[in-house]
Design a protein around this motif. Structure first.
Motif, short mmCIF file in Angstrom:
data_model
loop_
_atom_site.label_atom_id
_atom_site.label_comp_id
_atom_site.label_asym_id
_atom_site.label_seq_id
_atom_site.Cartn_x
_atom_site.Cartn_y
_atom_site.Cartn_z
N ASN A 123 19.04 73.01 -64.37
CA ASN A 123 20.11 72.04 -64.42
C ASN A 123 19.68 70.81 -63.62
N PRO A 124 19.79 69.58 -64.17
CA PRO A 124 19.31 68.39 -63.46
C PRO A 124 19.94 68.20 -62.09
N ALA A 125 21.26 68.45 -61.99
CA ALA A 125 21.94 68.24 -60.72
C ALA A 125 21.46 69.24 -59.67
N LEU A 188 25.58 66.87 -57.59
CA LEU A 188 26.14 67.69 -56.51
C LEU A 188 26.27 66.88 -55.23
N PRO A 189 27.33 67.13 -54.47
CA PRO A 189 27.50 66.40 -53.21
C PRO A 189 26.31 66.61 -52.27
N ALA A 190 25.94 65.54 -51.58
CA ALA A 190 24.83 65.59 -50.62
C ALA A 190 25.23 64.75 -49.41
N ARG A 206 38.45 53.28 -53.08
CA ARG A 206 38.73 54.34 -54.04
C ARG A 206 37.43 54.67 -54.77
N VAL A 207 37.09 55.95 -54.86
CA VAL A 207 35.85 56.38 -55.50
C VAL A 207 36.17 57.41 -56.58
N VAL A 208 35.70 57.13 -57.79
CA VAL A 208 35.85 58.06 -58.90
C VAL A 208 34.47 58.63 -59.21
N TYR A 209 34.32 59.94 -59.00
CA TYR A 209 33.07 60.63 -59.32
C TYR A 209 33.17 61.18 -60.73
N VAL A 210 32.13 60.96 -61.54
CA VAL A 210 32.12 61.42 -62.93
C VAL A 210 30.86 62.24 -63.16
N ASP A 211 31.03 63.42 -63.76
CA ASP A 211 29.89 64.23 -64.18
C ASP A 211 30.36 65.13 -65.32
N ASN A 212 29.42 65.52 -66.17
CA ASN A 212 29.80 66.37 -67.30
C ASN A 212 29.53 67.85 -67.03
N ASP A 213 29.10 68.17 -65.83
CA ASP A 213 28.78 69.56 -65.48
C ASP A 213 29.95 70.17 -64.71
N PRO A 214 30.58 71.22 -65.24
CA PRO A 214 31.73 71.82 -64.54
C PRO A 214 31.37 72.39 -63.19
N VAL A 215 30.11 72.83 -63.02
CA VAL A 215 29.69 73.35 -61.72
C VAL A 215 29.68 72.23 -60.69
N VAL A 216 29.15 71.07 -61.09
CA VAL A 216 29.16 69.90 -60.20
C VAL A 216 30.59 69.54 -59.81
N MET A 217 31.48 69.54 -60.79
CA MET A 217 32.87 69.18 -60.51
C MET A 217 33.54 70.19 -59.57
N ALA A 218 33.23 71.46 -59.73
CA ALA A 218 33.81 72.48 -58.85
C ALA A 218 33.35 72.25 -57.41
#
Length: 370
Positions: A123-125, A188-190, A206-218
């Motif tokens: 997974n890239p992330a 992933l957060p770092a 205000r910060v909007v984080y966008v990713d298409n990976d549900p693991v990243v979002m979790a």
């Protein structure tokens, strides 16, 4: 419009076996990699719909991987038709795909199943997290990361310098008065995330984080706890659908926005699709907004290293498409690029002397919308 129920996420063996029965267009005696299979699907789309603008329908290896892992079984009609043509399947069900349909009493309710993590696929992330020294990765991510590192031994340095460029770019935007950030492909957060850097300058950012990976979002929802005076939003969306990203972001488009496309566009392999994505995102933002962009390149690699990387892509061990400087510069067309322009990320307003261009293999720029 019928809803698309979430299928139970079990591996789609039918599609995987259908792909493996096909011949690779580039490697004699081998089945196509996911990247090659995606190319075949895109060719079929162009053949089936010659008069259509197919930018939003183009697929890549990550999309193929999701289908094979059973993360979704509800592609649109055009993509299903292209898959049938490529595989020779007579029906969608023959390759483990299903189409939405209305029941007599209305749409079927979605089946709520937890998303499963495919630890056997890189997974890239998570791979990026591995290079940055994080802990959120599996053996497949480490194997992929190490395979790339054998071709580019300085890849860890490149990842860290790219992260440092993001921090400097975000800080500059916050100091310039930007109070809204759209971080697409956040990963992933770092350490020193976008919200931490921005809110250190102005707590009301205000910060909007966008990713298409549900693991990243979790991970993001669990770990991102910014300054309570600011706002943090985690949005699961795909870069290939820029209009949906803008519509769901909740940003105030009457005020400038800092758009971050950091180390993400090289996962969009098709040049036309990548250009369209950038244009649609940028065109939705008001004057005075900024774009912070970084992108992988082979410009500083020798011929042997470049050929070795291309082989990794063909074998499915790498999923990035590096681009030359001239091609990356096209993403900035119509914008006012800040000094020092489009340069290796270590050379964009460094706080101290950094590694050379050959060690970072990433271009970076910050540009302002007129």
């Amino acid at each position: 419009m019928p809803r698309r129920p979430d299928a139970i996420r079990t591996p789609n063996h039918a599609l995987r076996e259908a792909r493996r029965r096909l011949p690779s267009p580039h490697r004699a005696g081998q089945p196509p990699s996911r990247t090659e299979f995606a190319e075949l699907v895109n060719q079929a789309l162009r053949a089936l719909y010659p008069d259509r603008n197919l930018n939003s329908l183009a697929v890549d290896s990550r999309w193929v991987g999701k289908l094979e892992r059973g993360e979704h079984r509800w592609p649109c009609q055009e993509r299903r038709a292209a898959l049938r043509q490529v595989t020779g399947a007579r029906t969608d069900a023959g390759i483990g795909l299903y189409s939405p349909r209305l029941l007599a009493d209305g749409p079927a309710p979605p089946v709520r199943e937890p998303r499963r993590v495919d630890i056997a696929a890189a997974n890239p992330a998570r791979r990026y997290n591995y290079w940055l020294g994080g802990k959120d990765h599996f053996a497949a991510d480490r194997e992929s990361g190490d395979a790339i590192a054998r071709v580019f031994p300085t890849v860890v340095t490149a990842a860290r310098e790219n992260r440092a460029f993001l921090r400097r770019g975000v800080r500059h935007l916050a100091e310039s008065g930007i109070r809204q950030f759209l971080d697409v492909g956040a990963g992933l957060p770092a350490a020193e995330n976008t919200h931490e850097v921005a809110q250190a300058v102005a707590p009301d950012c205000r910060v909007v984080y966008v990713d298409n990976d549900p693991v990243v979002m979790a991970h993001a929802r669990a770990l991102l706890a910014g300054d309570p005076e600011g706002r943090i939003v985690c949005l699961e969306a795909d870069l290939h659908d820029p209009q949906a990203i803008i519509a769901r972001s909740g940003l105030d488009l009457s005020r400038p926005v800092g758009l971050l496309l950091v180390a993400v566009l090289h996962f969009v392999h098709d040049d036309e699709v990548a250009t369209t994505v950038v244009k649609e995102l940028v065109s939705a933002l008001p004057s005075g907004s900024f774009l912070v962009l970084s992108h992988g390149t082979l410009d500083f690699a020798g011929e042997r290293a470049a050929a070795a990387f291309e082989e990794l892509v063909r074998c499915g061990q790498a999923d990035m498409r590096p681009r030359p400087r001239a091609r990356v510069a096209e993403f900035l067309d119509g914008l006012r690029t800040l000094e020092p322009g489009l340069v290796p990320v270590s050379q964009w307003r460094p706080e101290r002397p950094g590694p050379g261009a050959g060690e970072v293999a990433n271009y970076g720029a910050v540009a302002r919308l007129p």
